[in-house]
Design an enzyme around this catalytic site. Sequence first.
Site, mmCIF file in Angstrom:
data_model
loop_
_atom_site.group_PDB
_atom_site.id
_atom_site.type_symbol
_atom_site.label_atom_id
_atom_site.label_comp_id
_atom_site.label_asym_id
_atom_site.label_seq_id
_atom_site.Cartn_x
_atom_site.Cartn_y
_atom_site.Cartn_z
ATOM 1 N N ARG A 55 0.797 -1.222 0.000
ATOM 2 C CA ARG A 55 0.000 0.000 0.000
ATOM 3 C C ARG A 55 0.831 1.275 0.000
ATOM 4 N NH1 ARG A 55 -2.781 -3.834 1.862
ATOM 5 N NH2 ARG A 55 -0.826 -4.273 2.889
ATOM 6 N N THR A 56 1.815 1.323 0.883
ATOM 7 C CA THR A 56 2.531 2.596 1.030
ATOM 8 C C THR A 56 3.246 2.948 -0.265
ATOM 9 O OG1 THR A 56 2.774 2.146 3.378
ATOM 10 C CG2 THR A 56 4.184 3.868 2.462
ATOM 11 N N LYS A 84 26.072 -4.124 -2.802
ATOM 12 C CA LYS A 84 27.507 -3.951 -3.093
ATOM 13 C C LYS A 84 28.214 -3.240 -1.946
ATOM 14 C CE LYS A 84 26.686 -3.285 -8.058
ATOM 15 N NZ LYS A 84 26.804 -2.267 -9.120
ATOM 16 N N ARG A 105 11.592 3.983 2.980
ATOM 17 C CA ARG A 105 11.243 2.969 3.989
ATOM 18 C C ARG A 105 12.494 2.154 4.278
ATOM 19 N NH1 ARG A 105 6.077 -0.950 4.269
ATOM 20 N NH2 ARG A 105 5.233 1.019 5.033
ATOM 21 N N HIS A 133 5.700 6.199 11.210
ATOM 22 C CA HIS A 133 5.126 6.059 9.871
ATOM 23 C C HIS A 133 4.116 7.190 9.702
ATOM 24 C CE1 HIS A 133 3.768 4.413 6.211
ATOM 25 N NE2 HIS A 133 3.469 3.178 6.574
HETATM 26 C C1 NCD Z 1 2.263 -1.053 8.098
HETATM 27 C C2 NCD Z 1 3.761 -0.861 8.144
HETATM 28 O O1 NCD Z 1 4.479 -1.137 7.184
HETATM 29 O O2 NCD Z 1 4.186 -0.382 9.196
HETATM 30 N N1 NCD Z 1 1.755 -1.223 6.820
HETATM 31 C C3 NCD Z 1 1.468 -0.109 6.066
HETATM 32 O O3 NCD Z 1 2.309 0.719 5.799
HETATM 33 N N2 NCD Z 1 0.191 0.040 5.684
HETATM 34 C C4 NCD Z 1 1.743 -2.040 9.070
HETATM 35 C C5 NCD Z 1 2.294 -3.447 9.082
HETATM 36 O O4 NCD Z 1 3.198 -3.795 8.325
HETATM 37 O O5 NCD Z 1 1.777 -4.223 9.874
#
Ligand code: NCD
Length: 308
Positions: A55-56, A84, A105, A133
């Site tokens: 999703r993100t 590397k 991320r 997040h």
């Molecule tokens: C979350 C995350 O990556 O922190 N997912 C997201 O971004 N929607 C929650 C999770 O991974 O459980």
Amino acid sequence: MNFTRKHIISTKDFSRDELDFILNRAERLEPNARSGSRLLDGRIVATLFYEPSTRTRLSFDTAVKRMGGTTVGFDSASSSSTVKGETLADTIRIIESYADAIVLRHSKEGAARMASEISRVPVINAGDGAGHHPTQTLLDLYTMRKECKKPISDLNVAIVGDLKYGRTVHSLAYALSLYDAQLSFVSPEGLKMPASIINYMKRKGIDIVETSVLADALSKADVLYMTRIQKERFPDPAEYQKVAGSYSITMKGLEGVKDDLIIMHPLPRVDEIAPEVDASKHARYFQQSFYGVPVRMAVLSLLMGVEV
Ligand code: NCD
């Protein structure tokens, strides 16, 4: 309010007015989340994902493209020069000269903060280990605003599951404390909300109930925010096994809840919400994931100084 060239690292860095300002812009942009616009014409956004994401990453990608921009990036460390031996700092120094913003991320807590100290273009934290997040929180707040019948400040929110390692709930807790919402933190004993966050909230005078019994919180809740136990963060798999499946919402378990309760989840779910709940009037988690698009459109257009 001016967000041009700002970094988005933690909800702790924001005031309530600033959060509302971003959510108001998301509201204005929501029609464009389907129909498109040219707001980011010619702009390039880099999405650097060292950890898995559906999703993100894809909602950032969609947000950029719905505004007429383009994206570059990678979706795993193994397809970048990290294999590397390149450091994150060097990668950021390279990408900032290619792109107008960086969405990052990473598995290490603090990675986005570090990147923001190096980068001349805005860095958006799309999850740093068990840290924060913030754009997930923005879409969570947006969901509450759109889907609840009361303002956020009048809501009773039960946050359930892995509150120790869950970065979405760390960011959400800070933000909800700005709204004075009533909060219940429901978790197994070993997965409680970190003491640093609890103490911060207590200093702000926020009322928090901490419990391991979901039923204690459920009947009063306007929002039930379920989360996944973050298996990948457990140093010892045996410890994960002890808490796996701690909470699971079924239709039977929802008997006696408030009529207009909404159920949210940042997703992915494992077994926290039975599929039968998807069709109930309470479920909002798929709608919630759609809201990631207008909210990320709002964030990106603000950081790039685009007037709307
Ligand atoms: C979350 C995350 O990556 O922190 N997912 C997201 O971004 N929607 C929650 C999770 O991974 O459980």
